[in-house]
Design a protein around this motif. Structure first.
Motif, short mmCIF file in Angstrom:
data_model
loop_
_atom_site.label_atom_id
_atom_site.label_comp_id
_atom_site.label_asym_id
_atom_site.label_seq_id
_atom_site.Cartn_x
_atom_site.Cartn_y
_atom_site.Cartn_z
N ARG A 36 -47.03 -84.53 59.07
CA ARG A 36 -46.22 -85.62 58.56
C ARG A 36 -44.77 -85.54 59.03
O ARG A 36 -44.02 -86.52 58.91
CB ARG A 36 -46.27 -85.65 57.03
CG ARG A 36 -47.67 -85.90 56.47
CD ARG A 36 -47.64 -86.03 54.96
NE ARG A 36 -46.88 -87.19 54.53
CZ ARG A 36 -47.38 -88.42 54.44
NH1 ARG A 36 -48.64 -88.64 54.76
NH2 ARG A 36 -46.63 -89.42 54.01
N ARG B 98 -49.66 -103.10 50.87
CA ARG B 98 -49.89 -101.70 50.55
C ARG B 98 -48.54 -101.02 50.45
O ARG B 98 -47.85 -100.82 51.46
CB ARG B 98 -50.78 -101.04 51.61
CG ARG B 98 -52.22 -101.55 51.55
CD ARG B 98 -53.12 -100.88 52.57
NE ARG B 98 -53.12 -99.43 52.45
CZ ARG B 98 -53.99 -98.63 53.05
NH1 ARG B 98 -54.94 -99.13 53.80
NH2 ARG B 98 -53.90 -97.32 52.90
N LYS B 99 -48.13 -100.69 49.21
CA LYS B 99 -46.81 -100.14 48.98
C LYS B 99 -46.68 -98.74 49.61
O LYS B 99 -47.61 -97.93 49.56
CB LYS B 99 -46.54 -100.04 47.48
CG LYS B 99 -46.62 -101.37 46.74
CD LYS B 99 -45.50 -102.31 47.14
CE LYS B 99 -44.16 -101.83 46.64
NZ LYS B 99 -43.06 -102.78 46.98
N ASN B 100 -45.50 -98.50 50.22
CA ASN B 100 -45.16 -97.18 50.77
C ASN B 100 -46.27 -96.62 51.65
O ASN B 100 -46.69 -95.48 51.52
CB ASN B 100 -44.86 -96.21 49.63
CG ASN B 100 -43.68 -96.65 48.81
OD1 ASN B 100 -42.65 -97.07 49.34
ND2 ASN B 100 -43.82 -96.59 47.49
N SER B 101 -46.75 -97.47 52.57
CA SER B 101 -47.82 -97.06 53.50
C SER B 101 -47.34 -97.32 54.92
O SER B 101 -47.52 -98.42 55.45
CB SER B 101 -49.11 -97.86 53.22
OG SER B 101 -49.58 -97.60 51.92
N TYR B 102 -46.70 -96.32 55.49
CA TYR B 102 -46.13 -96.52 56.83
C TYR B 102 -47.15 -96.22 57.92
O TYR B 102 -47.85 -95.23 57.88
CB TYR B 102 -44.89 -95.65 57.06
CG TYR B 102 -44.31 -95.90 58.43
CD1 TYR B 102 -43.55 -97.03 58.67
CD2 TYR B 102 -44.61 -95.05 59.49
CE1 TYR B 102 -43.06 -97.31 59.93
CE2 TYR B 102 -44.13 -95.32 60.75
CZ TYR B 102 -43.36 -96.47 60.97
OH TYR B 102 -42.89 -96.75 62.22
N SER C 6 -40.86 -100.27 53.87
CA SER C 6 -41.83 -99.18 53.80
C SER C 6 -43.22 -99.66 53.38
O SER C 6 -44.14 -98.87 53.25
CB SER C 6 -41.36 -98.10 52.82
OG SER C 6 -41.23 -98.64 51.51
N ASP C 7 -43.35 -100.98 53.18
CA ASP C 7 -44.63 -101.56 52.75
C ASP C 7 -45.38 -102.13 53.95
O ASP C 7 -44.77 -102.67 54.89
CB ASP C 7 -44.41 -102.68 51.72
CG ASP C 7 -43.71 -102.18 50.47
OD1 ASP C 7 -43.82 -100.97 50.19
OD2 ASP C 7 -43.07 -103.00 49.79
N LEU C 8 -46.70 -102.06 53.86
CA LEU C 8 -47.57 -102.60 54.90
C LEU C 8 -48.11 -103.96 54.45
O LEU C 8 -48.59 -104.10 53.32
CB LEU C 8 -48.73 -101.66 55.19
CG LEU C 8 -49.75 -102.14 56.23
CD1 LEU C 8 -49.14 -102.11 57.63
CD2 LEU C 8 -51.01 -101.29 56.19
N GLU D 188 -58.86 -103.43 56.34
CA GLU D 188 -58.38 -102.16 55.79
C GLU D 188 -59.17 -100.98 56.32
O GLU D 188 -58.63 -99.88 56.45
CB GLU D 188 -58.45 -102.20 54.26
CG GLU D 188 -57.41 -103.13 53.64
CD GLU D 188 -57.43 -103.10 52.13
OE1 GLU D 188 -56.35 -102.98 51.53
OE2 GLU D 188 -58.53 -103.17 51.55
#
Length: 514
Positions: free
Chosen positions: A103, A8-12, A63-65, A85
């Motif tokens: 955030r 999952r891109k850019n999923s912190y 930064s990817d999960l 998920e």
């Protein structure tokens, strides 16, 4: 081996959330192994060691999960990934709920200018940056994150000191501030005993023993495990002593740490004389003479520290429980002459240290992954030898895995493996309750305990299992329920970490005399 991986891109997600999610994911029917983590180099190295690192995962950024699922035989990984998920989906607050998500630290302060504490639980690469933002905004900081450079820790603590703020951590797992337990704190009654600790489970143990003796805790300030190193110099412990000395709700101060650096210990003890209040010092392996010369009260154990603290306070102290010699004799009578070794399998580092030092101070040789003597150090993958005490919360065991206080499954296979060794007289272990810990640590471990007992019984020998449950009746699950579950399985349940170490030492003495 079939492996299904999703990025999952850019999923912190913060480390605390991912530890909990990984535990739940591994409990899904059809999942043989699940790995849910940010794509850091350390986590990718863990996957590579497990033979699970694909080219796609290798190319992921920090930064990817990463979601990696190894399905059980007959299960479909593509069907299991959506179930994992689902655990990542954060439910929206119910109507009328006061819960609000922000955030950034700045947006939280815009919403509520009265906020005065930030808990930092982000990837270690970004933790120092976020902590600096919080300190610059006038917030005290508790940093749960680890893998933070010591240079950053020093800079942050000096910044906090200059601004009259607390900088607890990095790798700070426990605090109780104004009656609120943070991270792995336990539910204890309020009182007048203040604690400053460079040890998470050590501070938990002192707090629950103070509670058991009829006392209560005013404040518990964690410092992070490196605070008493030579590099950091005890900045947070010294500031913590000064804060509790000025706190009208604190009558007695307790200091807790694993063995500190000698020069840092001297700096900390220099503060004792200036505190203006009784200070009880429990530094594992520390010097009685040095503490007494500084005007402090030397504690030889965590139980002794709690007892002295309650007696020095205005609370009415009850008598502490001690080792039952008759119970020890009954256990020794059931062992064969070949059973001479004790194996300690601990989730809490200080609990492991205390039991290990009970044997070391008695002249026994002990192998451990946290041994100070290089000749007796062993790694996570090494087999036990002689007396062996393992801290499953140490970095080597937790790289890419949840802390054993959250997910004790990493210890289960070792329990069964140790039972196969005919030289083993006893397995010694801890079960840590409290906020953030596993919801039923005894229950999840009992199948492994029963299997270990079965192996020994079929081999014609008794395997003694000694367990200590760290917690109070106010915790969930409660202390009594966990104790009863273990006792019902034939486990000997002790009353404190100190008694646990004494029990282990008594068995080791029997082996030495054999």
């Amino acid at each position: 081996m079939s492996v299904t991986a999703v990025i999952r891109k850019n999923s912190y997600f913060d480390s605390v959330s991912l530890m909990s999610i990984s535990t739940k994911a591994n409990g899904i029917d059809g999942v043989d192994q699940a790995f849910v983590a940010m794509a850091t180099e350390m986590n990718k190295a863990v996957l590579e060691n497990l033979g699970l690192l694909s080219d796609e995962l290798k190319a992921a950024t920090t930064s990817d999960l990463m979601i990696v699922v190894v399905p059980s035989e007959g299960a479909d990984g593509d069907e299991l990934v959506p179930l994992v998920e689902e655990l990542l989906v954060r439910k929206a607050p119910a109507a009328g709920s006061a819960e609000v998500s922000h955030r950034t630290i700045a947006s939280a302060l815009e919403e509520d200018a009265d906020i005065n504490l930030a808990v930092i639980a982000v990837n270690g690469a970004f933790a120092a940056r976020e902590a600096r933002k919080a300190l610059d905004a006038g917030l005290n900081v508790m940093m749960f994150s680890d893998n933070v450079a010591v240079e950053d820790e020093i800079a942050l603590k000096n910044l906090a000191h200059d601004n009259g703020l607390l900088m607890m951590g990095p790798d700070c797992g426990t605090a109780i501030l104004n009656g609120v337990a943070l991270c792995f704190g336990n539910a204890v009654r309020p009182g007048t005993v203040g604690i400053v600790a460079a040890s998470g489970t050590g501070s938990q143990e002192v707090s629950v023993q103070v509670h058991a003796l009829g006392g209560g805790v005013s404040q518990l300030i964690g410092t992070g495990g490196r605070d008493l190193s030579a590099e950091v110099g005890g900045v947070m412990m010294i500031d913590g002593i000064r804060a509790l000395a000025a706190d009208p709700g604190t009558e007695v101060i307790v200091l807790v740490s694993k063995p500190p650096a000698a020069e840092t210990e001297a700096k900390v003890l220099a503060e004792v004389a200036n505190a203006g209040k009784p200070v009880v010092v429990y530094f594992i392996g520390g010097s009685r003479d040095a503490v007494l010369a500084a005007g402090g009260h030397f504690a030889a154990s965590s139980a002794d520290a709690a007892r002295q603290a309650v007696e020095l306070s205005s609370a009415a102290a009850s008598a502490p429980e001690t080792l039952d010699a008759g119970q020890v004799d009954a256990v020794l009578a059931r062992l064969t002459p070949e059973q001479v070794n004790v194996r300690g399998l601990f989730c809490g580092g200080t609990l492991c240290d205390e039991s290990m030092y009970a044997l070391l101070n008695d002249g026994h040789e002990v192998f451990s992954n946290i041994q100070k003597n290089p000749a007796f150090q062993i790694g996570a993958a090494d087999s036990s030898r002689g007396h062996t005490f393992l801290d499953f919360g140490d970095d080597e065991f937790t790289n890419g895995r949840p802390h054993p206080m959250i997910d004790p499954s990493n210890r289960l296979a070792r329990i069964v493996e140790e039972a196969k060794d005919p030289s083993v007289a006893a397995l010694v272990m801890d079960f840590v309750l409290g906020f953030g810990a596993h919801e039923d640590p005894a229950g999840v471990t009992l199948p492994a305990i029963r299997e270990a007992q079965r192996i020994a019984q079929e081999d014609g020998r008794h395997l003694e299992i000694i367990a200590y449950v760290l917690g109070t009746e106010l915790d969930t699950p409660g202390l009594d329920a966990q104790r009863k579950a273990l006792a019902g399985a034939g486990v000997t349940v002790t009353s404190s970490s100190t008694v646990t170490g004494e029990f282990a030492r008594a068995i080791a003495r029997k082996g030495a005399a054999a």
